[in-house]
Design an enzyme around this catalytic site. Structure first.
Site, PDB file in Angstrom:
ATOM      1  N   CYS A   1       0.845  -1.193   0.000  1.00  0.00           N
ATOM      2  CA  CYS A   1       0.000   0.000   0.000  1.00  0.00           C
ATOM      3  C   CYS A   1       0.881   1.242   0.000  1.00  0.00           C
ATOM      4  O   CYS A   1       2.067   1.180   0.351  1.00  0.00           O
ATOM      5  CB  CYS A   1      -0.869  -0.067   1.255  1.00  0.00           C
ATOM      6  SG  CYS A   1      -1.674   1.442   1.742  1.00  0.00           S
TER       7      CYS A   1
ATOM      8  N   THR B   1       0.862   3.492   2.110  1.00  0.00           N
ATOM      9  CA  THR B   1       1.351   3.643   3.484  1.00  0.00           C
ATOM     10  C   THR B   1       2.687   2.918   3.660  1.00  0.00           C
ATOM     11  O   THR B   1       3.618   3.434   4.275  1.00  0.00           O
ATOM     12  CB  THR B   1       0.298   3.087   4.476  1.00  0.00           C
ATOM     13  OG1 THR B   1      -0.836   3.945   4.441  1.00  0.00           O
ATOM     14  CG2 THR B   1       0.834   3.021   5.897  1.00  0.00           C
TER      15      THR B   1
ATOM     16  N   HIS C   1       5.402   4.904   2.192  1.00  0.00           N
ATOM     17  CA  HIS C   1       5.767   6.033   3.058  1.00  0.00           C
ATOM     18  C   HIS C   1       6.620   5.560   4.239  1.00  0.00           C
ATOM     19  O   HIS C   1       7.575   6.222   4.630  1.00  0.00           O
ATOM     20  CB  HIS C   1       4.508   6.721   3.593  1.00  0.00           C
ATOM     21  CG  HIS C   1       3.842   7.613   2.589  1.00  0.00           C
ATOM     22  ND1 HIS C   1       4.446   8.748   2.098  1.00  0.00           N
ATOM     23  CD2 HIS C   1       2.634   7.536   1.979  1.00  0.00           C
ATOM     24  CE1 HIS C   1       3.629   9.334   1.238  1.00  0.00           C
ATOM     25  NE2 HIS C   1       2.523   8.610   1.138  1.00  0.00           N
TER      26      HIS C   1
ATOM     27  N   HIS D   1      -0.400  -4.389   6.187  1.00  0.00           N
ATOM     28  CA  HIS D   1      -1.694  -4.253   6.877  1.00  0.00           C
ATOM     29  C   HIS D   1      -2.892  -4.591   5.990  1.00  0.00           C
ATOM     30  O   HIS D   1      -4.014  -4.549   6.453  1.00  0.00           O
ATOM     31  CB  HIS D   1      -1.842  -2.829   7.426  1.00  0.00           C
ATOM     32  CG  HIS D   1      -1.828  -1.785   6.346  1.00  0.00           C
ATOM     33  ND1 HIS D   1      -0.673  -1.245   5.866  1.00  0.00           N
ATOM     34  CD2 HIS D   1      -2.827  -1.226   5.634  1.00  0.00           C
ATOM     35  CE1 HIS D   1      -0.960  -0.387   4.900  1.00  0.00           C
ATOM     36  NE2 HIS D   1      -2.261  -0.358   4.727  1.00  0.00           N
ATOM     37  N   GLU D   2      -2.666  -4.915   4.722  1.00  0.00           N
ATOM     38  CA  GLU D   2      -3.780  -5.273   3.825  1.00  0.00           C
ATOM     39  C   GLU D   2      -3.598  -6.749   3.504  1.00  0.00           C
ATOM     40  O   GLU D   2      -2.804  -7.091   2.626  1.00  0.00           O
ATOM     41  CB  GLU D   2      -3.703  -4.469   2.523  1.00  0.00           C
ATOM     42  CG  GLU D   2      -3.756  -2.980   2.713  1.00  0.00           C
ATOM     43  CD  GLU D   2      -3.664  -2.218   1.388  1.00  0.00           C
ATOM     44  OE1 GLU D   2      -3.499  -2.856   0.326  1.00  0.00           O
ATOM     45  OE2 GLU D   2      -3.751  -0.987   1.419  1.00  0.00           O
TER      46      GLU D   2
ATOM     47  N   CYS E   1     -10.451   1.519  26.718  1.00  0.00           N
ATOM     48  CA  CYS E   1     -10.869   2.924  26.881  1.00  0.00           C
ATOM     49  C   CYS E   1     -12.394   2.988  27.057  1.00  0.00           C
ATOM     50  O   CYS E   1     -13.102   1.992  26.871  1.00  0.00           O
ATOM     51  CB  CYS E   1     -10.428   3.766  25.680  1.00  0.00           C
ATOM     52  SG  CYS E   1     -11.358   3.448  24.174  1.00  0.00           S
TER      53      CYS E   1
ATOM     54  N   CYS F   1     -14.334   1.866  23.915  1.00  0.00           N
ATOM     55  CA  CYS F   1     -14.279   0.416  23.695  1.00  0.00           C
ATOM     56  C   CYS F   1     -15.161  -0.316  24.697  1.00  0.00           C
ATOM     57  O   CYS F   1     -15.902  -1.230  24.338  1.00  0.00           O
ATOM     58  CB  CYS F   1     -12.839  -0.089  23.799  1.00  0.00           C
ATOM     59  SG  CYS F   1     -11.834   0.212  22.336  1.00  0.00           S
TER      60      CYS F   1
HETATM   61 ZN   LIG Z   1      -3.278   0.432   3.048  1.00  0.00          ZN
HETATM   62 ZN   LIG Z   2     -10.248   1.834  22.904  1.00  0.00          ZN
END
Ligand SMILES: [Zn+2]
Ligand SMILES: [Zn+2]
Length: 347
Positions: A39, A41, A44, A65-66, A98, A101
């Protein structure tokens, strides 16, 4: 196992030997990665551009991540998944602790950690993920298409944010994989015409042609943006314009191509502030909207779309390489010939 990692806060990535992940703990799944897309990303992160320096305290980290893969093992208490099953993985891992969540509003989690950005990702044969991030893939969807799920959710969200309606004329700026997905979802939403434009993008526009799109423009060949859009603007301005380039030069022409009360959606990550003529925007009642990560609830629908549109989506994967050739995969992704380069880590 081999893993493609960011090891230090500087330019570059390293393909190195690392320990395989431990057995999954409670609520975790171990994935045998079948396909992982390269990707923007990732490019980068490789180049270590300023927008990614927030990763520094979390290094070293395996990126990617994909992706899709089969469930290799499940931790205690995990339900709804079975070993051997093909899944794609939502890369945004929420904290679980959190207030948002705990209230079940995972989309509002403010302390999420991206798989492949802040925790180990998919350019490795095995990846340990929260089981709740796994989305089962139906039969008939190949692993490489399943790996497109994350960018497709980004495209889906852009079309939703744009409010594309049946009968609309839609202009998509940027024919990369996000723009291609936007074109598909706009067509599925009933758009009367979908025009996709690029600049020096013959190979990516050819992919769109194979996906059944005909209104394709290459501004490098038309002598400019205004010249390239003129034949389409002769029929009136567009109802929705969706930008997926990150190129500052397209924003002003995008607003000029948009009709009064129209919506311009920005999905590109722009490296610098972009000047726009707000007077024209005000007088034309135009709306400017940003679009980014899709809500979790959108994923099953996008996966269902992948099943009904697998034949078109296959065209988006233009290159496949083993993990050992990751450097080559990244070089291909940097060029304009590829749409989606997929790395296949699992043996
Ligand atoms: Zn991506
Ligand atoms: Zn959270």
């Amino acid at each position: 196992m081999q893993a493609l990692r960011k090891t230090r806060p500087d330019h570059g990535l390293e393909l190195i030997e690392v320990d395989a992940p431990p057995a999954p703990g409670p609520g975790e799944a171990l994935i045998a990665v079948q396909a992982a897309g390269v990707c923007g990303t990732d490019l980068h992160i490789d180049a270590w551009t300023a927008g990614y320096h927030f990763m520094a305290p979390h290094l070293p980290v395996t990126i990617g991540h994909e992706f899709s893969g089969t469930v290799a093992a499940l931790g205690p208490g995990v339900e709804g998944l079975a070993p051997g099953q093909l899944v794609t993985v939502r890369p945004s891992a929420t904290c679980g602790t959190c207030a948002a969540c705990r209230a079940g509003h995972h989309d509002a989690c403010g302390t999420r950690r991206g798989i492949g950005v802040l925790r180990d990702g998919a350019f490795a044969p095995r990846c340990l993920v929260p089981a709740r991030n796994c989305v089962p893939i139906p039969d008939g969807v190949p692993a490489e298409v399943a790996a497109l799920a994350e960018p497709l959710t980004v495209s889906h969200e852009a079309v939703r944010v744009g409010g594309v309606q049946a009968g609309d004329r839609v202009l998509v700026l940027g024919p990369g994989n996000i723009g291609q997905g936007i074109a598909l979802f706009a067509r599925a939403a009933g758009a009367r015409q979908v025009v996709v434009a690029g600049h020096g993008d013959a190979a990516r526009l050819a992919v769109l042609r194979r996906m059944g799109f005909e209104d394709l423009v290459d501004f490098a060949e038309t002598g400019g943006i205004a010249e390239g859009l003129a034949p389409y603007l002769a029929d009136g301005r567009f109802d929705v314009v969706i930008e997926a380039t990150g190129a500052a030069a397209v924003v002003a022409p995008a607003l000029q191509a948009l009709k009064a009360h129209g919506v311009l959606v920005i999905t590109g990550i722009h490296a610098a502030p972009v000047p726009i003529d707000l007077v024209a925007l005000v007088r034309n009642h135009q709306q400017l909207r940003g679009s980014y990560r899709a809500p979790e609830a959108d994923w099953p629908g996008v996966v269902a779309f992948m099943r009904t549109h697998a034949a078109e989506l296959r065209h988006m994967v233009t290159h496949r390489l083993p993990l050992a050739r990751a450097a080559e995969a990244f070089a291909l992704a940097r060029g304009r010939q590829a749409t989606k380069v997929v790395v296949q880590p699992a043996p």
